[in-house]
Design an enzyme around this catalytic site. Sequence first.
Site, mmCIF file in Angstrom:
data_model
loop_
_atom_site.group_PDB
_atom_site.id
_atom_site.type_symbol
_atom_site.label_atom_id
_atom_site.label_comp_id
_atom_site.label_asym_id
_atom_site.label_seq_id
_atom_site.Cartn_x
_atom_site.Cartn_y
_atom_site.Cartn_z
ATOM 1 N N CYS A 54 2.602 -6.119 -23.505
ATOM 2 C CA CYS A 54 2.115 -5.515 -22.164
ATOM 3 C C CYS A 54 3.296 -6.091 -21.103
ATOM 4 C CB CYS A 54 0.801 -6.226 -21.597
ATOM 5 S SG CYS A 54 0.860 -8.098 -21.689
ATOM 6 N N HIS B 59 0.958 -1.332 -0.028
ATOM 7 C CA HIS B 59 -0.086 0.075 0.146
ATOM 8 C C HIS B 59 0.855 1.344 -0.166
ATOM 9 C CE1 HIS B 59 -3.859 -2.086 1.632
ATOM 10 N NE2 HIS B 59 -3.909 -1.556 0.435
#
Length: 524
Positions: A484, A178
Site C-alpha cells: 500500500c 479541495h
Amino acid sequence: MRIEGIPASAGYAEGPLFDLDRPLAVYEGKTSAAEEKAALKAAIDKAASRLTSLVEAADGDAAGILEFQIAMLEDDALSGPAFGSIGLGQPADAAWRQALDVEIAGYEASDQDYFRARAADLRDIRDQVLWALSEHGEAAAPAGAILYGEDIAPTRFLETDWSSGGGIALKAGSTASHVAMLARSRGVPMVVGLGTPAEKPAGVALLDAEHGGIVLSPSPAEVEAFRRSSSAFAARQGKAQTFLAQPAATKAGTAVRVQVNIADPSDVDGIDIATCDGVGLMRTEFLFGKSLPDEETQYRAYRKVLEWAGDKPVTIRTVDAGGDKPVPGFTVEETNPFLGLRGIRLSLARLDIFRMQIRALLRAAVHGNLKVMFPMIATAEEYAQAAALFAEEQTAFAARGVAHKLPPLGIMVEVPSVAIAPEAFAKVAFFSIGSNDLTQYVMAAARDNASVAHLNSVRHPAVLRLIASVAAFGREKGIPVSLCGDAGGDPAAIPALLEAGLRDLSVAPAQLAMAKAAIADVSV
Ligand code: PEP
Ligand code: MG
C-alpha cells in the site's frame, strides 16, 4: 528556467501565466457603523447567492464543497466577530478580513494536511465577500491560461472554463486541498510547492504536472520537448481509461488486485467502487487533527467507508501518529521522530486512546467487510499486545450486548525487522507492505528530505529483495500479502513489484487507471 514543485494532478499545460495574487479592488468606506454593518451583510448575502447559483451547475464533489462554503458563510460564529469589530469603529472590509484571518491562521497551524487544506476554503470565502464589498467583479483568466499564485480558491477553480486547457501552478498549496482533489477528478494539471522565484514570472510558461515543474520563458527546444512529453502522456492516459472499468491483469493474463488508499471518508465520494477491489489502506491520522476524535466520530467515519464498499474489503489502519505526522496532545517531542514513539508504539503507550479506536472499529465492523492493520510493527510482541486489546474490548462488548464483530487483524510490513524475519508473524491474518517507510528505513534516506531523494528508491535491489521474500513467505504460509505504499501506483515501479511476486496493490484513487494500464504491460 525550470522550477521544481510537487505534482498534485498529472498532466501538461502550455499557456500564458495568470496572476492569482493581483490586489483586490478598493472598498469605499461608509459614514456610520450601521451602514458598514449593512454593507457587510449585503456582501455576505451576495457571496452566498453567487455560491448558490454555482451549486446549481455543479455535480457531486463540487456541489459538496460549495455547500460547505455556504454553510460556513451562513454561520454566525464566522461573521459575529466582524460585526463586533464594526461596532467598535472598524470599516467593514478590515473587520471581515481580520475576523477571517484569525480563523484561517487556526487552520493553517494544524499539523494535519486535511485541516491545512481547509484554510483554502476559508480564504476563498474571505475574498468572495471582499470582492462583493468592493462591488467589482473578478477579472477572468484568459482561456488556456496557467493560473499562478500562492494558492487558489475552489470557487475560482469551478468558475474557470477548463475546456480549452490550462493548469494551476502554486507557490504554496497542498496536494490534499479541495482544489487538488477537484483537479485530479477533472484532469486539470496542477503543481504545488513551487516556492517564490526571485523575479516575478510573466508570459507563456510550460507546466509539467506529470513530474512536477514549470518552465518559465521557454526556449523553442524546450517547447518542442515539452510537446513531445505532453502528447505521449495524452496517449498513455487515453489508453489507461479503457482499463479503468476492467479488473486488472498482466499481458500473460495473471490477475492483480488493485485497491485504493484513502484518508478522509469523503475521499470515496469521487470513486466508483466498481473500478477497484476495495480499500487497501484507510489512514486514520486525519481524524486525529486538532482534537482527538471520540469513539462516535470514529465509528461514523469507518462505517461510511464500509457501507460504500459493500462486500469488498476495507482495510483500516490504526492511528499512525508520530514521525512526519505529529498530533498535538498525542505525539511527543523527539530528536529523531522517524525512529521514535510512532505508530503502534505510541498506541501501546496511550491505551486510553488506542482502546477508544479499537471500540469504534469493533462496532463499525458489523457494517461491512472490515480488516484492521497495525502500523510500524517491529516485533511479534507488539502484534500480540494489540490483538489482545481487541480480544479484551470484544469480551467487554459481548458482556454488555453491544453489536460488534472481530475483524481479521494484520500488520504493515514497513520496519525492516519484519521483512527480514517474517517467520515471527506466521499468525497474522495478512501483511501489507508499506514501501514508503520500508524504503526509507532500508536505505537510511528520509522520505521527506529532497536532498536524499535519489537514495530513496523502492527499486533498489535491497528493497526489492525484501519485498520478494515477504511475498514468498506469504505464499508458503497462506498469508495474503499486499502493498500500500506509493510505489504501488507508480507505473515505473509496478513491473518490479509484480516480478517480486506481488499480486495485490493499493494505490491513490487518481492513479487507478494508470496503474491498471501499467499492469497490463507487464509479462509476468
Ligand atoms: C508506507 O509507509 O508505505 C505507508 C503506506 O504508510 P504511510 O505512508 O502512511 O507511512
Ligand atoms: Mg508507513
